[in-house]
Design a protein around this motif. Structure first.
Motif, short mmCIF file in Angstrom:
data_model
loop_
_atom_site.label_atom_id
_atom_site.label_comp_id
_atom_site.label_asym_id
_atom_site.label_seq_id
_atom_site.Cartn_x
_atom_site.Cartn_y
_atom_site.Cartn_z
N GLU A 102 0.86 -1.17 0.00
CA GLU A 102 0.00 0.00 0.00
C GLU A 102 0.91 1.23 0.00
N LEU A 103 0.78 2.05 -1.05
CA LEU A 103 1.68 3.19 -1.22
C LEU A 103 0.96 4.52 -1.03
N LEU A 104 1.68 5.47 -0.45
CA LEU A 104 1.26 6.86 -0.45
C LEU A 104 1.99 7.55 -1.59
N LEU A 105 1.24 8.21 -2.47
CA LEU A 105 1.83 8.83 -3.65
C LEU A 105 1.50 10.31 -3.68
N HIS A 106 2.49 11.10 -4.05
CA HIS A 106 2.30 12.54 -4.21
C HIS A 106 2.32 12.89 -5.69
N GLN A 107 1.26 13.56 -6.14
CA GLN A 107 1.16 13.97 -7.54
C GLN A 107 1.76 15.36 -7.71
N GLY A 108 2.88 15.44 -8.38
CA GLY A 108 3.51 16.72 -8.67
C GLY A 108 3.05 17.25 -10.01
N SER A 109 3.91 18.04 -10.64
CA SER A 109 3.55 18.65 -11.92
C SER A 109 3.83 17.73 -13.10
N GLY A 110 4.65 16.70 -12.91
CA GLY A 110 4.99 15.81 -14.00
C GLY A 110 4.05 14.62 -14.10
N GLU A 111 4.36 13.72 -15.03
CA GLU A 111 3.53 12.53 -15.23
C GLU A 111 3.71 11.51 -14.12
N LEU A 112 4.92 11.44 -13.57
CA LEU A 112 5.21 10.45 -12.55
C LEU A 112 4.89 10.99 -11.16
N GLN A 113 4.27 10.14 -10.34
CA GLN A 113 4.04 10.50 -8.95
C GLN A 113 5.27 10.15 -8.13
N THR A 114 5.30 10.60 -6.88
CA THR A 114 6.43 10.34 -6.00
C THR A 114 5.97 9.51 -4.81
N VAL A 115 6.70 8.43 -4.53
CA VAL A 115 6.38 7.58 -3.39
C VAL A 115 6.79 8.29 -2.10
N THR A 116 5.83 8.50 -1.20
CA THR A 116 6.13 9.14 0.08
C THR A 116 5.92 8.20 1.27
N GLY A 117 5.31 7.04 1.03
CA GLY A 117 5.12 6.08 2.11
C GLY A 117 4.81 4.71 1.54
N VAL A 118 5.24 3.66 2.24
CA VAL A 118 5.02 2.29 1.79
C VAL A 118 4.69 1.41 2.99
N GLU A 119 3.60 0.67 2.88
CA GLU A 119 3.27 -0.37 3.86
C GLU A 119 3.19 -1.69 3.11
N LEU A 120 4.08 -2.60 3.45
CA LEU A 120 4.14 -3.89 2.76
C LEU A 120 3.00 -4.78 3.24
N LEU A 121 2.19 -5.27 2.32
CA LEU A 121 1.08 -6.17 2.64
C LEU A 121 1.50 -7.62 2.49
#
Length: 238
Positions: A49-68
């Motif tokens: 389960e990932l927390l993603l930040h949407q910036g100005s580009g096409e790719l989001q940035t991973v800001t948090g990860v919880e391994l399931l």
């Protein structure tokens, strides 16, 4: 996670398939550094389960990860890893849009769970590409994509006997009379594909595929990819 590749000195670009948004691209910054807090949780085959930040580009940035589910057992066994990589590439190539498909997501997570349970050896001497589990998974992905191969009767005239080949153009098996240079398909192959489609993935091994049936099923799957999607899986030609 479906695939990743290096970016710069310490980052990775991730290709993800998500429940809410379908296919997503993201950057995991610094993940290749030894002290990265995300690195061990973003391995191939992992379900997280990932927390993603949407910036100005096409790719989001991973800001948090919880391994399931790490699926470490599958990743550390060469046979199971080979089976898994075929399944991940099929998902990657068939589902390219940021569009939620809960059925496809559930099929993927089920495939990964079952992958952990596969014997850690080659079954019947076959390579991983012919494993019933990954054949079943790919057929289900084709079905969910609208490209399910029809093999119960001739796709051209409807005859239910004398099936001799598979025509991607027609979308299924064809009989001797309608065969115009189609891909050869044996009776064992027809029965094998039917059995895989009827059974849940958990019971794919119960389809009782022989070597010929497994080879035929894979040829039908590969031909469907090439005709409908215009691609070939690198993991099938490696």
């Amino acid at each position: 996670m479906l695939r990743s590749f290096r970016l710069g000195e310490a980052d990775r670009v991730l290709h993800l398939y998500t429940l809410a948004r379908g296919r997503v691209g993201a950057v995991a910054k610094g993940v290749r550094r030894t002290k990265s807090r995300f690195g061990a949780r973003l391995e191939p085959l992992s379900h997280a389960e990932l927390l993603l930040h949407q910036g100005s580009g096409e790719l989001q940035t991973v800001t948090g990860v919880e391994l399931l589910h790490s699926h470490r057992a599958a990743r550390e066994d060469p046979y199971r890893l080979g089976v898994g990589l075929v399944g991940l590439e099929a998902m990657l190539r068939l589902y390219t849009e940021q569009e939620a498909n809960p059925q496809a997501f559930r099929a993927l997570t089920r495939f990964l769970d079952l992958l952990d349970e596969l014997p850690d050896r080659q079954q019947n001497g076959r390579g991983g590409r012919h494993d019933p589990l990954v054949l079943s998974f790919q057929l289900k992905l084709l079905w969910l994509s609208g490209y399910l191969p029809h093999v119960t009767s001739c796709a051209e005239c409807g005859a239910d006997t004398g099936l001799a080949g598979y025509s991607p153009r027609a979308g299924g098996a064809v009989c001797v009379s309608c065969d115009d240079g189609s891909l050869p398909l044996s009776p064992d192959g027809v029965r094998g594909i039917e059995a895989l489609l009827r059974r849940p993935m958990a019971d794919a091994a119960g389809a009782g595929l022989g070597d010929r049936a497994a080879r035929d099923a894979l040829r039908v799957i590969a031909a469907s990819y090439e005709y409908h999607g215009g691609f070939r899986l690198r993991t099938l030609s490696a």
